[in-house]
Design a protein around this motif. Structure first.
Motif, PDB file in Angstrom:
ATOM      1  N   LEU A 172     -13.667 -22.824  13.222  1.00 22.23           N
ATOM      2  CA  LEU A 172     -13.364 -21.662  14.057  1.00 22.23           C
ATOM      3  C   LEU A 172     -13.220 -22.056  15.523  1.00 22.23           C
ATOM      4  O   LEU A 172     -12.354 -21.534  16.235  1.00 22.23           O
ATOM      5  CB  LEU A 172     -14.465 -20.608  13.905  1.00 22.23           C
ATOM      6  CG  LEU A 172     -14.458 -19.847  12.578  1.00 22.23           C
ATOM      7  CD1 LEU A 172     -15.797 -19.175  12.334  1.00 22.23           C
ATOM      8  CD2 LEU A 172     -13.319 -18.831  12.551  1.00 22.23           C
ATOM      9  N   GLU A 173     -14.051 -22.986  15.965  1.00 21.28           N
ATOM     10  CA  GLU A 173     -13.954 -23.447  17.347  1.00 21.28           C
ATOM     11  C   GLU A 173     -12.649 -24.215  17.563  1.00 21.28           C
ATOM     12  O   GLU A 173     -11.970 -24.035  18.573  1.00 21.28           O
ATOM     13  CB  GLU A 173     -15.160 -24.303  17.727  1.00 21.28           C
ATOM     14  CG  GLU A 173     -15.240 -24.562  19.202  1.00 21.28           C
ATOM     15  CD  GLU A 173     -16.625 -24.955  19.673  1.00 21.28           C
ATOM     16  OE1 GLU A 173     -16.914 -24.699  20.845  1.00 21.28           O
ATOM     17  OE2 GLU A 173     -17.396 -25.521  18.877  1.00 21.28           O
ATOM     18  N   ILE A 232     -13.799 -19.008  18.216  1.00 12.95           N
ATOM     19  CA  ILE A 232     -15.136 -18.924  18.801  1.00 12.95           C
ATOM     20  C   ILE A 232     -15.292 -19.996  19.861  1.00 12.95           C
ATOM     21  O   ILE A 232     -14.510 -20.952  19.921  1.00 12.95           O
ATOM     22  CB  ILE A 232     -16.252 -19.066  17.734  1.00 12.95           C
ATOM     23  CG1 ILE A 232     -16.246 -20.463  17.109  1.00 12.95           C
ATOM     24  CG2 ILE A 232     -16.143 -17.978  16.688  1.00 12.95           C
ATOM     25  CD1 ILE A 232     -17.431 -20.734  16.183  1.00 12.95           C
ATOM     26  N   GLU A 233     -16.299 -19.815  20.700  1.00 13.13           N
ATOM     27  CA  GLU A 233     -16.634 -20.836  21.692  1.00 13.13           C
ATOM     28  C   GLU A 233     -18.145 -20.998  21.698  1.00 13.13           C
ATOM     29  O   GLU A 233     -18.883 -20.025  21.617  1.00 13.13           O
ATOM     30  CB  GLU A 233     -16.107 -20.486  23.073  1.00 13.13           C
ATOM     31  CG  GLU A 233     -16.623 -19.182  23.632  1.00 13.13           C
ATOM     32  CD  GLU A 233     -15.980 -18.822  24.955  1.00 13.13           C
ATOM     33  OE1 GLU A 233     -15.167 -19.602  25.481  1.00 13.13           O
ATOM     34  OE2 GLU A 233     -16.294 -17.738  25.467  1.00 13.13           O
ATOM     35  N   ARG A 248     -21.419 -22.155  23.702  1.00  8.71           N
ATOM     36  CA  ARG A 248     -21.879 -22.312  25.087  1.00  8.71           C
ATOM     37  C   ARG A 248     -23.225 -23.026  25.099  1.00  8.71           C
ATOM     38  O   ARG A 248     -24.194 -22.555  25.664  1.00  8.71           O
ATOM     39  CB  ARG A 248     -21.998 -20.946  25.750  1.00  8.71           C
ATOM     40  CG  ARG A 248     -20.682 -20.183  25.795  1.00  8.71           C
ATOM     41  CD  ARG A 248     -20.849 -18.810  26.377  1.00  8.71           C
ATOM     42  NE  ARG A 248     -19.633 -18.031  26.218  1.00  8.71           N
ATOM     43  CZ  ARG A 248     -19.580 -16.723  26.367  1.00  8.71           C
ATOM     44  NH1 ARG A 248     -20.667 -16.041  26.686  1.00  8.71           N
ATOM     45  NH2 ARG A 248     -18.445 -16.084  26.192  1.00  8.71           N
ATOM     46  N   GLY A 249     -23.253 -24.157  24.431  1.00  4.57           N
ATOM     47  CA  GLY A 249     -24.471 -24.963  24.376  1.00  4.57           C
ATOM     48  C   GLY A 249     -25.629 -24.181  23.804  1.00  4.57           C
ATOM     49  O   GLY A 249     -25.486 -23.492  22.805  1.00  4.57           O
ATOM     50  N   ARG A 250     -26.758 -24.245  24.468  1.00  9.00           N
ATOM     51  CA  ARG A 250     -27.963 -23.547  24.008  1.00  9.00           C
ATOM     52  C   ARG A 250     -27.874 -22.035  24.170  1.00  9.00           C
ATOM     53  O   ARG A 250     -28.735 -21.305  23.688  1.00  9.00           O
ATOM     54  CB  ARG A 250     -29.191 -24.085  24.728  1.00  9.00           C
ATOM     55  CG  ARG A 250     -29.499 -25.519  24.342  1.00  9.00           C
ATOM     56  CD  ARG A 250     -30.875 -25.904  24.863  1.00  9.00           C
ATOM     57  NE  ARG A 250     -31.286 -27.172  24.309  1.00  9.00           N
ATOM     58  CZ  ARG A 250     -32.005 -27.301  23.206  1.00  9.00           C
ATOM     59  NH1 ARG A 250     -32.391 -26.247  22.543  1.00  9.00           N
ATOM     60  NH2 ARG A 250     -32.343 -28.494  22.775  1.00  9.00           N
ATOM     61  N   ASN A 251     -26.850 -21.567  24.861  1.00 13.61           N
ATOM     62  CA  ASN A 251     -26.700 -20.121  25.072  1.00 13.61           C
ATOM     63  C   ASN A 251     -26.103 -19.407  23.871  1.00 13.61           C
ATOM     64  O   ASN A 251     -26.058 -18.183  23.843  1.00 13.61           O
ATOM     65  CB  ASN A 251     -25.859 -19.836  26.314  1.00 13.61           C
ATOM     66  CG  ASN A 251     -26.567 -20.245  27.577  1.00 13.61           C
ATOM     67  OD1 ASN A 251     -27.776 -20.093  27.686  1.00 13.61           O
ATOM     68  ND2 ASN A 251     -25.827 -20.780  28.530  1.00 13.61           N
ATOM     69  N   GLY A 252     -25.591 -20.145  22.911  1.00 10.36           N
ATOM     70  CA  GLY A 252     -25.098 -19.518  21.693  1.00 10.36           C
ATOM     71  C   GLY A 252     -23.617 -19.702  21.452  1.00 10.36           C
ATOM     72  O   GLY A 252     -22.922 -20.402  22.185  1.00 10.36           O
ATOM     73  N   THR A 253     -23.172 -19.024  20.418  1.00  9.26           N
ATOM     74  CA  THR A 253     -21.781 -19.085  19.986  1.00  9.26           C
ATOM     75  C   THR A 253     -21.212 -17.674  20.035  1.00  9.26           C
ATOM     76  O   THR A 253     -21.829 -16.729  19.538  1.00  9.26           O
ATOM     77  CB  THR A 253     -21.686 -19.660  18.561  1.00  9.26           C
ATOM     78  OG1 THR A 253     -22.289 -20.961  18.561  1.00  9.26           O
ATOM     79  CG2 THR A 253     -20.249 -19.776  18.104  1.00  9.26           C
ATOM     80  N   TYR A 254     -20.031 -17.551  20.617  1.00 10.33           N
ATOM     81  CA  TYR A 254     -19.439 -16.245  20.879  1.00 10.33           C
ATOM     82  C   TYR A 254     -17.996 -16.179  20.398  1.00 10.33           C
ATOM     83  O   TYR A 254     -17.313 -17.205  20.324  1.00 10.33           O
ATOM     84  CB  TYR A 254     -19.452 -15.963  22.389  1.00 10.33           C
ATOM     85  CG  TYR A 254     -20.837 -15.909  22.964  1.00 10.33           C
ATOM     86  CD1 TYR A 254     -21.483 -14.696  23.136  1.00 10.33           C
ATOM     87  CD2 TYR A 254     -21.513 -17.076  23.321  1.00 10.33           C
ATOM     88  CE1 TYR A 254     -22.767 -14.647  23.652  1.00 10.33           C
ATOM     89  CE2 TYR A 254     -22.796 -17.032  23.838  1.00 10.33           C
ATOM     90  CZ  TYR A 254     -23.425 -15.812  23.993  1.00 10.33           C
ATOM     91  OH  TYR A 254     -24.697 -15.770  24.497  1.00 10.33           O
ATOM     92  N   ILE A 255     -17.526 -14.960  20.145  1.00  8.09           N
ATOM     93  CA  ILE A 255     -16.114 -14.764  19.846  1.00  8.09           C
ATOM     94  C   ILE A 255     -15.346 -15.012  21.144  1.00  8.09           C
ATOM     95  O   ILE A 255     -15.678 -14.451  22.195  1.00  8.09           O
ATOM     96  CB  ILE A 255     -15.846 -13.329  19.322  1.00  8.09           C
ATOM     97  CG1 ILE A 255     -16.602 -13.072  18.009  1.00  8.09           C
ATOM     98  CG2 ILE A 255     -14.343 -13.088  19.154  1.00  8.09           C
ATOM     99  CD1 ILE A 255     -16.171 -13.955  16.839  1.00  8.09           C
ATOM    100  N   ALA A 256     -14.348 -15.864  21.071  1.00  9.56           N
ATOM    101  CA  ALA A 256     -13.561 -16.241  22.250  1.00  9.56           C
ATOM    102  C   ALA A 256     -12.471 -15.204  22.524  1.00  9.56           C
ATOM    103  O   ALA A 256     -12.055 -14.460  21.625  1.00  9.56           O
ATOM    104  CB  ALA A 256     -12.918 -17.611  22.029  1.00  9.56           C
TER     105      ALA A 256
END
Length: 121
Positions: A60-61, A66-67, A69-77
């Motif tokens: 997906l990336e 998706i993207e 963001r390191g330890r901040n999580g994975t988000y829909i881009a």
């Protein structure tokens, strides 16, 4: 987010995860900026191996859906067109500032260009 894995499906589980997240993102059911579960959390909730979900997230990336963001999580881009337009807008804003245009003049220039491109008054 609602995912269903069908063991009897001919598609491997990672592909089912990838396809369902991609479709939900495309349809707007998963909006831009939506935080996805961790790989471990999603694997546990679906009863899949962590590596299976990780493989889906990597695909997906690579597809730009998706993207991470390191330890901040994975988000829909943001969709590719939105990302490209944002980059172009940032480039224009920096160039307008370097040329010495004030905010109102730079914005008026953009409005004029959009009117011309879209054929509106």
């Amino acid at each position: 987010m609602s995912l269903k894995i069908h063991i009897d499906d001919s598609a491997p589980p990672y592909e089912q995860v990838r396809a369902q997240i991609s479709e939900q993102a495309r349809a707007g059911a998963l909006p831009t900026g939506y935080r996805l579960p961790t790989v471990r959390g999603l694997a546990e909730s679906l009863g899949l191996a962590v590596n299976t979900v990780a493989k889906a997230y990597r695909a997906l990336e690579a597809d730009g859906v998706i993207e991470t963001r390191g330890r901040n999580g994975t988000y829909i881009a943001a969709p590719a067109a939105t990302r490209e337009a944002s980059t172009a807008a940032q480039t224009y804003a920096e160039r307008a500032r370097r040329l010495g245009l004030d905010h109102d003049t730079a914005l008026a220039t953009v409005r004029d260009a959009l009117r011309a491109a879209y054929g509106t008054d």
